[in-house]
Design a protein around this motif. Structure first.
Motif, PDB file in Angstrom:
ATOM      1  N   GLY A   1      53.556  46.041  48.943  1.00 42.41           N
ATOM      2  CA  GLY A   1      52.892  44.914  49.716  1.00 42.41           C
ATOM      3  C   GLY A   1      51.433  44.968  49.782  1.00 42.41           C
ATOM      4  N   ARG A   2      50.954  44.399  50.800  1.00 40.10           N
ATOM      5  CA  ARG A   2      49.393  44.267  50.890  1.00 40.10           C
ATOM      6  C   ARG A   2      48.484  45.486  50.633  1.00 40.10           C
ATOM      7  N   TRP A   3      49.205  46.603  50.942  1.00 35.03           N
ATOM      8  CA  TRP A   3      48.409  47.919  50.565  1.00 35.03           C
ATOM      9  C   TRP A   3      48.175  48.084  49.262  1.00 35.03           C
ATOM     10  N   TYR A   4      49.160  47.794  48.247  1.00 30.67           N
ATOM     11  CA  TYR A   4      48.987  47.880  47.028  1.00 30.67           C
ATOM     12  C   TYR A   4      48.244  46.766  46.320  1.00 30.67           C
ATOM     13  N   GLN A   5      48.158  45.433  46.776  1.00 30.23           N
ATOM     14  CA  GLN A   5      47.290  44.548  46.559  1.00 30.23           C
ATOM     15  C   GLN A   5      45.838  44.885  46.772  1.00 30.23           C
ATOM     16  N   SER A   6      45.454  45.419  47.948  1.00 33.89           N
ATOM     17  CA  SER A   6      44.201  45.820  48.274  1.00 33.89           C
ATOM     18  C   SER A   6      43.716  47.269  47.322  1.00 33.89           C
ATOM     19  N   LYS A   7      44.519  47.993  46.979  1.00 35.95           N
ATOM     20  CA  LYS A   7      44.473  49.116  46.288  1.00 35.95           C
ATOM     21  C   LYS A   7      44.000  48.706  44.667  1.00 35.95           C
ATOM     22  N   THR A   8      45.094  47.757  44.173  1.00 40.92           N
ATOM     23  CA  THR A   8      44.804  47.303  42.884  1.00 40.92           C
ATOM     24  C   THR A   8      43.416  46.744  42.748  1.00 40.92           C
ATOM     25  N   VAL A   9      43.114  45.820  43.355  1.00 44.46           N
ATOM     26  CA  VAL A   9      41.790  45.313  43.345  1.00 44.46           C
ATOM     27  C   VAL A   9      40.737  46.157  43.410  1.00 44.46           C
ATOM     28  N   ARG A  10      40.673  47.285  44.215  1.00 45.43           N
ATOM     29  CA  ARG A  10      39.685  48.222  44.149  1.00 45.43           C
ATOM     30  C   ARG A  10      39.639  49.038  42.825  1.00 45.43           C
ATOM     31  N   GLU A  11      40.758  49.422  42.589  1.00 46.35           N
ATOM     32  CA  GLU A  11      40.782  50.211  41.212  1.00 46.35           C
ATOM     33  C   GLU A  11      40.548  49.480  40.100  1.00 46.35           C
ATOM     34  N   MET A  12      40.893  48.146  39.978  1.00 42.82           N
ATOM     35  CA  MET A  12      40.293  47.495  38.932  1.00 42.82           C
ATOM     36  C   MET A  12      38.957  46.938  38.861  1.00 42.82           C
ATOM     37  N   LYS A  13      38.297  46.837  40.031  1.00 38.82           N
ATOM     38  CA  LYS A  13      36.905  46.677  40.243  1.00 38.82           C
ATOM     39  C   LYS A  13      36.205  48.013  39.740  1.00 38.82           C
ATOM     40  N   ASP A  14      36.539  49.135  40.049  1.00 43.32           N
ATOM     41  CA  ASP A  14      35.941  50.494  39.744  1.00 43.32           C
ATOM     42  C   ASP A  14      36.033  50.721  38.206  1.00 43.32           C
ATOM     43  N   TRP A  15      37.210  50.363  37.789  1.00 41.78           N
ATOM     44  CA  TRP A  15      37.418  50.305  36.233  1.00 41.78           C
ATOM     45  C   TRP A  15      36.468  49.543  35.598  1.00 41.78           C
ATOM     46  N   LEU A  16      36.136  48.256  36.016  1.00 44.97           N
ATOM     47  CA  LEU A  16      35.140  47.188  35.353  1.00 44.97           C
ATOM     48  C   LEU A  16      33.916  47.856  35.452  1.00 44.97           C
ATOM     49  N   ASP A  17      33.356  48.484  36.756  1.00 47.08           N
ATOM     50  CA  ASP A  17      32.053  49.014  36.913  1.00 47.08           C
ATOM     51  C   ASP A  17      32.095  50.231  35.920  1.00 47.08           C
ATOM     52  N   SER A  18      32.958  50.986  35.781  1.00 43.76           N
ATOM     53  CA  SER A  18      32.776  52.296  34.911  1.00 43.76           C
ATOM     54  C   SER A  18      32.598  51.627  33.607  1.00 43.76           C
ATOM     55  N   ARG A  19      33.502  50.809  33.118  1.00 42.57           N
ATOM     56  CA  ARG A  19      33.465  50.388  31.621  1.00 42.57           C
ATOM     57  C   ARG A  19      32.086  49.582  31.469  1.00 42.57           C
ATOM     58  N   SER A  20      31.685  48.769  32.193  1.00 44.95           N
ATOM     59  CA  SER A  20      30.628  48.054  32.039  1.00 44.95           C
ATOM     60  C   SER A  20      29.342  49.135  31.927  1.00 44.95           C
ATOM     61  N   LYS A  21      29.151  50.105  32.373  1.00 44.57           N
ATOM     62  CA  LYS A  21      28.292  51.112  32.176  1.00 44.57           C
ATOM     63  C   LYS A  21      27.971  51.708  30.703  1.00 44.57           C
TER      64      LYS A  21
END
Length: 491
Positions: free
Chosen positions: A471-491
């Motif tokens: 549910g909502r926990w995994y929605q918020s967790k997934t968005v956070r992990e995707m954002k961290d992935w994007l920041d990491s790859r962008s560097k």
């Protein structure tokens, strides 16, 4: 006509308590039973218990009012005085059925389709042909985007030392996975000779068989399988009305209706009290025959009050009481006007009912007035047990959930499209599969698993399934992990 007493003797001997057919059976069906009581005794026993075996078609047509179970005005004369048996389903329309073959002196066909059932059940068959379920096969395999999703799921992976490669799914894999529910395309590929207890016999070779998927494409061109819900050969109303039938295809994380219903208050009441309910009564009386809704009560069945005032009309167009489409899609949106969703296109040309930014497409979805009509139809079912304030409050909460899950999907989609634009993942704009990379799979889970779980939980008051269990926990967790992935790859 005489009874097939060998049938009853054998079934009694093997320990099956069955009912003798109460109605006359045709000579052709009697011949079928004489052999199949030994060849397929389970099928015969199932039919013996069916309503088809217990009354003639003419008797069914004579029933008046809400208790009538057939919608045809009349049937072929040969059917009126006999029960619906083997020959009445497998031989009646043999001339119109590809794959018809000679079998012990009769022209029969293996696949019984909605066209056959339509002989007696005209309204139900016609409604089902306008149903999203009927188009489930084509809506999947004829949608290029969903085709890429099935490749990402079912394609056999291999590693060549540097890259992962996915081979297209083969026919058997497709039939064993997505098309088990969506339905296969059944085609006649020739014949085969088999040795039987009665000597050599010729049978058709069918590709895509066996299958009972709701969107099965039959050899005669009709769509669907009535047996998906009314399991053969008993074709029981009771079976179709119980949630176990719907759970065959509505349990996984992509459409978690059954498991959420099970933990809801309605599911609690069903599990606790349903042994005392009457699942065969027609019409189905609220408060008398049952005291909490099943899937069929909300979406399909003819419901009445104790005074036989109609609460909801019977329908086999399953979205007649549904304004919103909430699963199998990136964003919740109004239901499509056409059951064939492959006609939909967003402004980017993708075969979707929404833009990637969440807005519904401008054409092809039902109007606000039609949404309101369907909402009120579903409300009437709820009002059979609940007060208006309860029902209205629940609906406000549900539509708030739809807005929230769409917003959480939008956040994940924004990250995903940024990754595609930067070339960090290969999306639809670059000719890549938008579902096969790790970050893309996380994006899919955001709407296909977690968004669906939250929506269904809200719709059926399933509590924890909307919070921590997909549910909502995994929605918020997934968005956070995707954002961290994007920041990491962008560097």
């Amino acid at each position: 006509m005489k009874r097939c007493y060998c049938l009853l003797v054998l079934l009694t001997a093997v320990g099956w308590a069955v009912e003798s057919p109460a109605a006359s059976i045709s000579a052709a069906t009697e011949e079928c039973l004489a052999c199949h009581v030994e060849a397929t005794p389970g099928v015969v026993a199932d039919w013996e218990r069916s309503r088809h075996a217990q009354m003639t078609t003419g008797e069914a047509l004579a029933v008046q009012g809400l208790a009538r179970k057939v919608s045809a005005a009349n049937v072929p004369e040969a059917l009126a005085e006999v029960a619906v048996g083997c020959a009445e389903c497998h031989a009646l329309n043999a001339g119109d059925q590809p794959g018809t073959f000679e079998h012990n002196g009769y022209e029969v066909h293996t696949v019984v389709s909605p066209k056959d059932c339509r002989t007696c059940h005209v309204e139900e068959a016609d409604q089902f042909q306008q149903n999203l379920m009927a188009y489930a096969h084509g809506n999947l395999v004829n949608n290029s985007l969903y085709g890429q999703l099935t490749l990402a799921v079912n394609g056999t992976q291999s590693f060549d030392g540097q890259a992962l490669n996915a081979a297209p799914e083969n026919e058997q894999t497709a039939a064993d996975s997505c098309l088990a529910c969506h339905g296969t395309r059944i085609e006649v590929k020739g014949t085969v000779v088999r040795e039987t207890d009665l000597g050599e016999m010729t049978f058709p070779v069918l590709s895509g068989w066996p299958n009972r998927g709701v969107g099965r494409v039959n050899p005669d061109g009709s769509l669907g399988s009535c047996a998906a819900c009314h399991a053969r050969h008993q074709f029981s109303i009771e079976v179709a009305r119980k949630p176990h039938t719907c759970s065959q295809c509505h349990r996984g994380p992509d459409v978690p209706a059954a498991k959420i219903y099970q933990v809801s208050k309605h599911g609690n009441l069903y599990e606790s009290l349903s042994a005392r309910w009457d699942f065969s009564a027609v019409p189905w009386t609220l408060g008398k025959d049952f005291t909490a809704p099943t899937c069929a009560a909300c979406h399909v069945s003819l419901l009445v009050t104790d005074g036989e005032q109609v609460v909801a009309s019977r329908t086999h167009r399953m979205n007649d009481r549904l304004p919103w489409r909430i699963f199998g899609v990136i964003y919740a949106h109004p239901h499509p006007e056409s059951a064939d969703t492959t006609v939909l296109r967003n402004s980017a040309g993708l075969p979707l009912a929404t833009e990637l930014t969440g807005e519904p497409v401008k054409e092809g979805l039902i109007s606000a007035d039609e949404m309101d009509r369907r909402r009120r139809a579903l409300h009437q079912v709820c009002l059979g047990c609940h007060g208006a304030a309860w029902v209205e409050g629940h609906w406000v909460r549900f539509e708030n959930t739809l807005a929230e899950t769409n917003a959480m999907t939008l956040a994940a989609t924004g990250i995903m499209t940024t990754a595609w634009e930067k070339g960090l993942a290969q999306g639809p704009g670059s000719g890549g599969n938008p579902f096969d990379e790790a970050v893309e799979k996380a994006w899919v889970e955001q709407w296909l698993f977690y968004g669906n779980s939250v929506r269904f939980s809200s719709a059926m008051m399933g509590a924890d399934y909307g919070v921590f269990d997909n549910g909502r926990w995994y929605q918020s967790k997934t968005v956070r992990e995707m954002k961290d992935w994007l920041d990491s790859r962008s560097k």
